[in-house]
Design an enzyme around this catalytic site. Structure first.
Site, PDB file in Angstrom:
ATOM      1  N   ASP A 197      41.887   3.071   7.354  1.00 21.35           N
ATOM      2  CA  ASP A 197      40.709   2.386   6.826  1.00 21.35           C
ATOM      3  C   ASP A 197      40.382   2.908   5.431  1.00 21.35           C
ATOM      4  OD1 ASP A 197      38.594   0.640   6.822  1.00 21.35           O
ATOM      5  OD2 ASP A 197      37.291   1.882   8.081  1.00 21.35           O
ATOM      6  N   ASN A 208      41.395  -9.597  11.493  1.00 21.78           N
ATOM      7  CA  ASN A 208      41.599  -9.554  10.037  1.00 21.78           C
ATOM      8  C   ASN A 208      41.904 -10.918   9.428  1.00 21.78           C
ATOM      9  OD1 ASN A 208      43.151  -6.244   9.960  1.00 21.78           O
ATOM     10  ND2 ASN A 208      41.015  -6.843   9.736  1.00 21.78           N
ATOM     11  N   GLU A 249      41.960  12.635  21.972  1.00 18.74           N
ATOM     12  CA  GLU A 249      41.045  13.360  21.096  1.00 18.74           C
ATOM     13  C   GLU A 249      40.835  12.510  19.843  1.00 18.74           C
ATOM     14  OE1 GLU A 249      39.428  16.148  21.837  1.00 18.74           O
ATOM     15  OE2 GLU A 249      40.407  16.157  23.807  1.00 18.74           O
TER      16      GLU A 249
END
Length: 259
Positions: A32, A80, A222
């Site tokens: 991003d 998108n 995680e």
């Protein structure tokens, strides 16, 4: 055991000590910040995507060198398509440029290409580039570079449920036999077995959300969020994120070994 540097500061190149026995087998990254990177430099958004492609090349080699087994990159989501047409057209051309220039390096580094998503909905040239890259690297048995291309987790789950329902309807599967493994096998990450689920999910650019990415698979992953925008993400940033991962006590719903 570990020396950390600020994973939010791409200019900090302090060495990180990693435990080679605890490198996450599957690292997934939500790439991003390309557009914001370009805007900060008064460049068009596509300039950010171009620089982001160069980052993909660097991080692929870095992850492979660290011993990562699977690197999954969220390249283009099913949402998108809502972006401006010119930007979408450029994004559809990127895989063509990427594979045309990078496949020889992938082969040299023994990296195999895998793609998950609704590839058959992509432009013909993009599909062809993907198919060629998969074919050209099929004999590589090192790290898998797995692109999520025209991918959305909700759509993936719907498609998986439809597959399972069809198996039940055809008498191949009893409802009572459906379990976690059944769902794993029906999802797009099935070819990555035994590394279907990411150990570590990284999102760049400061956003702290999942954005319809691998929602089933990240149940025990995680999560690391870094302010670094994707074009600025370096091998050192990756190492810092892995150091963060290695500092944690993964319990998978159980109790800590220290309690």
């Amino acid at each position: 055991m570990f020396a950390f540097f600020n994973k939010n500061d791409p200019a900090d190149n302090t060495d990180v000590q990693l435990d080679p026995e605890r490198i996450p087998a599957h690292v997934a990254i939500i790439m991003d910040g390309n557009g914001r990177w370009a805007k900060a430099r008064h460049l068009p958004r596509v300039a950010g995507h171009k620089e982001g492609m160069n980052t993909v090349k660097k991080i692929t080699i870095a992850a492979s060198d660290l011993g990562v087994k699977v690197l999954t990159l969220y390249a283009f989501s099913t949402e998108n398509w809502k972006r401006p047409t010119d930007e979408v057209n450029y994004l559809m051309q990127l895989p063509v440029s990427f594979f045309d220039t990078f496949v020889p390096d992938l082969i040299k580094n023994n990296v195999r290409v895998q793609v998950m998503g609704y590839v058959d909905h992509l432009p013909e040239a993009t599909q062809k580039a993907v198919q060629n890259a998969i074919a050209d690297t099929k004999d590589c048995d090192g790290m898998v570079l797995n692109f999520a291309l025209n991918y959305g987790s909700r759509a993936e789950i719907v498609t998986g449920v439809q597959k399972i329902a069809q198996q039940v309807q055809d008498g191949q599967l009893a409802v009572g036999d459906i379990d976690d493994a059944t769902i794993d096998a029906a999802l797009m990450t099935a070819p990555l077995a035994p590394y279907n689920d990411p150990d570590l999910l990284i999102r760049t650019s400061g956003e702290e959300r999942i954005s319809n990415f691998l929602m089933w698979q990240i149940a025990y992953s995680e999560l690391v969020f870094t302010d670094v925008k994707w074009p600025d993400f370096t091998a050192a940033t990756l190492q810092a994120c892995i150091a963060d991962f290695q500092s944690r006590d993964r319990r998978f719903g159980g109790l800590s070994d220290h309690k």
